[in-house]
Scaffold this active site. Structure first.
Site, short mmCIF file in Angstrom:
data_model
loop_
_atom_site.label_atom_id
_atom_site.label_comp_id
_atom_site.label_asym_id
_atom_site.label_seq_id
_atom_site.Cartn_x
_atom_site.Cartn_y
_atom_site.Cartn_z
N LYS A 126 2.98 2.08 -3.14
CA LYS A 126 2.09 2.23 -4.32
C LYS A 126 1.22 3.48 -4.19
CE LYS A 126 -1.63 -0.61 -4.33
NZ LYS A 126 -2.83 0.22 -4.29
N CYS B 270 0.80 -1.24 0.00
CA CYS B 270 0.00 0.00 0.00
C CYS B 270 0.83 1.28 0.00
CB CYS B 270 -0.96 -0.02 1.18
SG CYS B 270 -2.24 -1.26 0.99
P1 NAD Z 1 -4.41 -9.01 -4.03
O1 NAD Z 1 -3.45 -8.96 -5.15
O2 NAD Z 1 -4.10 -9.78 -2.79
O3 NAD Z 1 -5.84 -9.53 -4.55
C1 NAD Z 1 -6.46 -9.11 -5.73
C2 NAD Z 1 -7.27 -10.28 -6.27
O4 NAD Z 1 -8.07 -9.81 -7.36
C3 NAD Z 1 -6.44 -11.43 -6.81
O5 NAD Z 1 -6.80 -12.64 -6.17
C4 NAD Z 1 -6.77 -11.47 -8.31
O6 NAD Z 1 -6.76 -12.78 -8.85
C5 NAD Z 1 -8.17 -10.87 -8.29
N1 NAD Z 1 -8.62 -10.34 -9.59
C6 NAD Z 1 -7.96 -9.48 -10.42
N2 NAD Z 1 -8.72 -9.21 -11.51
C7 NAD Z 1 -9.89 -9.89 -11.35
C8 NAD Z 1 -11.09 -10.00 -12.11
N3 NAD Z 1 -11.23 -9.34 -13.28
N4 NAD Z 1 -12.06 -10.80 -11.66
C9 NAD Z 1 -11.92 -11.47 -10.49
N5 NAD Z 1 -10.83 -11.39 -9.71
C10 NAD Z 1 -9.83 -10.61 -10.13
O7 NAD Z 1 -4.68 -7.46 -3.65
P2 NAD Z 1 -5.08 -6.85 -2.22
O8 NAD Z 1 -3.88 -6.69 -1.38
O9 NAD Z 1 -6.27 -7.58 -1.70
O10 NAD Z 1 -5.52 -5.38 -2.68
C11 NAD Z 1 -6.71 -5.15 -3.41
C12 NAD Z 1 -6.98 -3.66 -3.42
O11 NAD Z 1 -7.22 -3.19 -2.09
C13 NAD Z 1 -5.81 -2.82 -3.96
O12 NAD Z 1 -6.33 -1.73 -4.65
C14 NAD Z 1 -5.13 -2.35 -2.70
O13 NAD Z 1 -4.44 -1.14 -2.87
C15 NAD Z 1 -6.31 -2.14 -1.77
N6 NAD Z 1 -5.98 -2.25 -0.34
C16 NAD Z 1 -5.12 -3.19 0.10
C17 NAD Z 1 -4.84 -3.30 1.45
C18 NAD Z 1 -3.87 -4.35 1.96
O14 NAD Z 1 -3.45 -4.24 3.10
N7 NAD Z 1 -3.52 -5.35 1.18
C19 NAD Z 1 -5.49 -2.46 2.38
C20 NAD Z 1 -6.39 -1.51 1.90
C21 NAD Z 1 -6.64 -1.42 0.53
#
Ligand code: NAD
Length: 432
Positions: free
Chosen positions: A265, A262
């Site tokens: 990015k 996070c």
């Molecule tokens: P991640 O990479 O762990 O998970 C994303 C998932 O989305 C993957 O499993 C991928 O296969 C799936 N995906 C992608 N395209 C898809 C589609 N078209 N259809 C179905 N599934 C699809 O990412 P994350 O860490 O969970 O982060 C997700 C979002 O949340 C990002 O924007 C991130 O910035 C935000 N975020 C993350 C955190 C954190 O701590 N990880 C906290 C707050 C916000």
């Protein structure tokens, strides 16, 4: 209420299971079939304390299901949450192609009124983009756009979801706000503050929050550097600062720079978003530079403590970007590992949860079975991620496993006085 959670990663899985725990019927969709088949068999693909139990409890109650079938997910839900990745592109701007893909699928397959909720962290204007995609491809069905940014922290994500500091809802219309309030009603009843605003402001709240936290970390890292140059103690400085309620004591721990999926990015995206809008966000751009400098200073700290590095063996404790997670994205510990390897050092490593992920990036490391095995025969030890199990190590046993009792503690876990008393050559961050 039926909810479709698209993306079953760190955020989507916790949020999906969390919403099921609040009483919603949730269908979690991911295009990664191996993830979905693991989840269908009760295997949680990430390390996150408490998540396995949360998922199992809600699956048993029939409120949580997993599928790769996005079309049925969209058609059977009133609210579609987008929780897909938004990874950084080379220029720092976030890659919105996964978000766009989901918006197109919603447009092509919606069969009734839908609320399209963005959980992913996205630049201001993304809500508008989603709206345009859906309006252009599907003029038939009514829909609302919502931004509902997520603030959970990996490692404590389940607790953060169930007891959040705040819920932010940015919506395009009153109907969507009512539906969102209904979804989060149990948290509202527990007096969680709700911030209800427009879509653009909600999107910006997420970048502003992460940007501010990144500034705070970089600020204390610079103070730590000053302390090193002037013989002061960053711990005492942080305590003295933090007692001012306008500053507060949290997030004033110096270390090897911020990492994770996070802060790096989102700061890059905030800088890019500003420039796209004709404004240079000086503070964020400086924070990005300070963090890069902090990360690369760590190898100098190690060299300063150890001397010539080429041909030595290092024991590195901790590989994940923070404790209690297996996430290694932008991990400062791995930046240190990379710098050690580039300096000709052999690396032995141990991490309680992140070794499988690290092995894919760094197959050349020797992965140990615990901290003592990691130290065996190494010339010095680097404590890179402060897992609890590294806080109470048997230092005598650890010291006798090493060739030389030298520790570079990048997380200020141990007490410098006690370490020197015990015969360690001990170096930490910002402490005399
Ligand atoms: P991640 O990479 O762990 O998970 C994303 C998932 O989305 C993957 O499993 C991928 O296969 C799936 N995906 C992608 N395209 C898809 C589609 N078209 N259809 C179905 N599934 C699809 O990412 P994350 O860490 O969970 O982060 C997700 C979002 O949340 C990002 O924007 C991130 O910035 C935000 N975020 C993350 C955190 C954190 O701590 N990880 C906290 C707050 C916000």
């Amino acid at each position: 209420m039926n909810i479709c959670m698209v993306g079953t990663g760190y955020v989507g899985l916790v949020t999906g299971a969390g919403l099921a725990d609040l009483g919603m019927n949730v269908i979690c969709v991911d295009k990664d079939a191996s993830k979905i088949s693991a989840l269908a068999q009760g295997v949680i693909p990430i390390y996150e304390p408490g998540l396995e139990e949360l998922v199992a409890r809600n699956e048993r109650k029939g409120r949580l299901r997993f599928t790769t079938d996005l079309v049925s997910g969209i058609q059977n839900a009133i609210a579609i949450f987008i929780a897909v990745g938004t990874p950084p592109k080379a220029d720092g701007s976030p890659d919105l192609s996964f978000v766009r893909e989901v918006a197109e699928a919603v447009a092509d397959h919606m069969n009734d009124y839908k609320v399209v909720v963005t959980k992913s962290t996205v630049p201001t204007g993304t809500g508008k983009m989603i709206e345009e995609i859906i309006r252009t491809r599907n003029g038939k069905w009514p829909f609302s756009i919502v931004s509902n940014p997520e603030f959970l922290r990996e490692g404590s994500a389940v607790g953060d979801f169930l007891e959040p500091d705040r819920i932010v809802i940015g919506a395009s219309d009153a109907k969507a706000i009512e539906i969102m309030k209904e979804i989060y009603k149990p948290l509202f009843l527990r007096e969680t503050p709700f911030v209800i605003t427009d879509v653009a402001s909600a999107e910006l709240i997420k970048y502003a929050s992460n940007g501010f936290l990144a500034v705070k970390i970089s600020f204390i890292n610079e103070i730590a550097r000053l302390c090193e140059l002037m013989g002061a103690s960053v711990e005492d400085v942080a305590t003295g600062m933090g007692l001012d309620p306008r500053i507060g004591p949290r997030f004033l721990l110096p270390g090897p720079g911020f990492g994770g999926s996070c802060f790096p990015k989102d700061t890059a995206a905030a800088a890019d978003l500003s420039r796209q809008n004709g404004y240079v966000f000086e503070l964020i751009e400086a924070t990005i530079r300070v963090n890069a400098a902090t990360k690369s200073r760590m190898i100098e700290k190690i060299r300063g403590a150890v001397g010539t590095l080429a041909g030595t063996t290092a024991a590195v404790l901790g590989l994940s970007f923070k404790p209690e997670t297996d996430d290694i994205r932008e991990s400062p510990a791995l930046a240190v590992v990379g710098d050690l390897l580039a300096a000709g050092v052999r690396v032995r490593a141990f991490d309680p949860a992140a070794m499988e992920n690290a092995r894919a990036l760094y197959p050349q490391l020797t992965y140990a079975k615990d901290a003592y095995d990691c130290a065996a025969g190494a010339d010095f030890l680097v404590l890179a991620t402060e897992w609890n199990e590294f806080r109470a190590l048997d230092l005598e046993r650890l010291g006798s496993a090493l060739k030389c009792k030298a520790m570079i503690d990048l997380r200020n876990v141990y007490d410098p006085g006690e370490m020197h008393q015990a015969g360690w050559k001990y170096t930490s961050v910002g402490r005399p």
